[in-house]
Scaffold this motif. Sequence first.
Motif, PDB file in Angstrom:
ATOM      1  N   GLU A 308       2.518 -23.975  26.820  1.00 40.17           N
ATOM      2  CA  GLU A 308       2.549 -23.266  25.522  1.00 40.17           C
ATOM      3  C   GLU A 308       2.179 -24.215  24.384  1.00 40.17           C
ATOM      4  N   GLN A 310       0.308 -26.843  24.545  1.00 37.61           N
ATOM      5  CA  GLN A 310      -1.125 -27.129  24.598  1.00 37.61           C
ATOM      6  C   GLN A 310      -1.911 -25.936  24.050  1.00 37.61           C
ATOM      7  N   SER A 312      -1.000 -23.783  21.913  1.00 37.49           N
ATOM      8  CA  SER A 312      -0.822 -23.579  20.463  1.00 37.49           C
ATOM      9  C   SER A 312      -1.517 -24.674  19.663  1.00 37.49           C
ATOM     10  N   GLY A 313      -1.726 -25.820  20.290  1.00 31.76           N
ATOM     11  CA  GLY A 313      -2.353 -26.932  19.558  1.00 31.76           C
ATOM     12  C   GLY A 313      -1.320 -27.825  18.896  1.00 31.76           C
ATOM     13  N   SER A 314      -0.026 -27.456  18.960  1.00 28.43           N
ATOM     14  CA  SER A 314       1.014 -28.284  18.322  1.00 28.43           C
ATOM     15  C   SER A 314       1.314 -29.511  19.166  1.00 28.43           C
ATOM     16  N   ILE A 345       6.966 -23.467  18.396  1.00 28.40           N
ATOM     17  CA  ILE A 345       5.584 -23.304  18.878  1.00 28.40           C
ATOM     18  C   ILE A 345       5.024 -21.982  18.350  1.00 28.40           C
ATOM     19  N   ARG A 349       2.145 -22.568  13.701  1.00 32.59           N
ATOM     20  CA  ARG A 349       0.725 -22.561  13.298  1.00 32.59           C
ATOM     21  C   ARG A 349      -0.050 -23.773  13.821  1.00 32.59           C
ATOM     22  N   GLY A 350       0.325 -24.269  14.988  1.00 25.93           N
ATOM     23  CA  GLY A 350      -0.440 -25.358  15.601  1.00 25.93           C
ATOM     24  C   GLY A 350      -0.181 -26.715  14.987  1.00 25.93           C
ATOM     25  N   ASN A 351       0.749 -26.799  14.037  1.00 32.21           N
ATOM     26  CA  ASN A 351       1.052 -28.093  13.409  1.00 32.21           C
ATOM     27  C   ASN A 351       2.065 -28.878  14.252  1.00 32.21           C
ATOM     28  N   ASP A 370       9.456 -27.834  12.394  1.00 35.75           N
ATOM     29  CA  ASP A 370       8.040 -27.462  12.514  1.00 35.75           C
ATOM     30  C   ASP A 370       7.413 -27.405  11.124  1.00 35.75           C
ATOM     31  N   GLY A 372       5.291 -24.822  10.108  1.00 34.74           N
ATOM     32  CA  GLY A 372       4.593 -23.542  10.229  1.00 34.74           C
ATOM     33  C   GLY A 372       4.825 -22.589   9.080  1.00 34.74           C
TER      34      GLY A 372
END
Length: 436
Positions: A308, A310, A312-314, A345, A349-351, A370, A372
């Motif tokens: 998850e 990966q 999401s990019g977070s 996650i 927002r991928g941060n 987070d 986000g």
Amino acid sequence: MSEDVEKVRLPLAEVGLDDHSEELADRSEVDAQVGFFRAMAEIDMGSGDLLERLARAVAEAVFDLCLIYLVDPEEPGARDLTCAAAYHPDREALENLHCFFADLPRGGDGLVRHVIQRQSLYFRPRFAPGLLQPYSTDELPELKVPIHSLIVVPMITGDGRCLGALLVGRHATTASFSDRDLALMEWIASHATTKLENARLYRDLQAAVQERDTFISIASHELRTPLSTLKLQAQILQRLAQRDPAALTPAKIMEKMASFDRNIDRMDALIDQLLNVSRLMDGTLTTQTAPCDLRLIVDDAATRLSVELQASGSALHNGVQDPVRGTWDENRLDHILTNLISNAIKYGRGNPITIACDQTPETVSLEVRDQGHGILPGHLDRIFARFERGTQGSRQGLGLGLWIVREYVESMGGTIEVESVPDQGSTFRLRLPRHC
Ligand code: ADP
């Protein structure tokens, strides 16, 4: 002041009846009770105008005017008393009555508040405005309605809570209240209290049914989402096997299997949440505490959520590097961590996501931060409630995760709080005693 409130009943001999006594005698107590009951029976539990109709029924049964005051159940000690319903043909007169008996312009509690606070009734067959001077620290406003007889009865439930008070009065042109009227008024107040309690229970029940219905529709929607994806993936595989079996390479099959797995996990987690809620609610969820290391639990949860993360990019910065030992329920801690990281996650927002830990010999404090969507200030308390889903970001989920998290944290003697700035992110902070 107190003497005035306590001395509530005057013996009939002292009261005396005025010239309208015969007129009053014609109207028997039984008639009044029957009239009141008939009016009450017509009041539908769910009707919005229950109190207005109650006020009217009381006024018609006992004469002239009736004001109903209800205590705010959320804030029983609140200063402001609002008149929930009133019956008098003249609107201006009602405002004057309210101002005189409950909402004193210059301070003082007012007669109605005294009755509610002391749960003792006020009975003045021969009423004069000057009698209320002790209830005001300042000069009383002018009473423009010619009341010459007054009863204020507290509305007390079977378990001793005061819901409010009923105020009834008679004009100078009608007979004074007698002891029989007082008894009738007490009887009416007790029935009105029951009616109000029932209406409240009915409203609560309706709200609970509505909450359950909403929950069932959210739950079925959420369960159907991974199920539909599974079905779709299975159909694609089937079609591929029929039309182009050579395309079914081990890599392709593995890719599909991984997707199956994710959707099955998602359904599993949802069903788990549903089961936990019912166990938490009926108290059958058992706690199993044992010495454990929070660092390992964090590591485990992070590894399990790596796909998850990966997707999401977070990036996850796990700052829990040293052992964090304590006696806790490992399964519950795992559930808490998994939930907080999944939310970070989901709404991040991928941060980057950061996990940090601070420990003393007695307590452990852990935060998941987070960067986000964040949470709107008005939603901060609500998100820990059952079935609450915020309006920011993804609306996926049952709105149960944080409720379960808080229940678990509290079951281990800890606390959880959140700080958030919309569009900048959220920090969930967990504090646990080292040994629960
Ligand atoms: P759900 O399983 O539906 O996500 P939760 O109880 O976990 O339910 O969360 C309740 C609500 O709190 C979510 O719908 C979301 O609006 C909000 N929320 C939870 N965690 C975060 C977060 N890290 N950032 C922003 N909002 C969040």
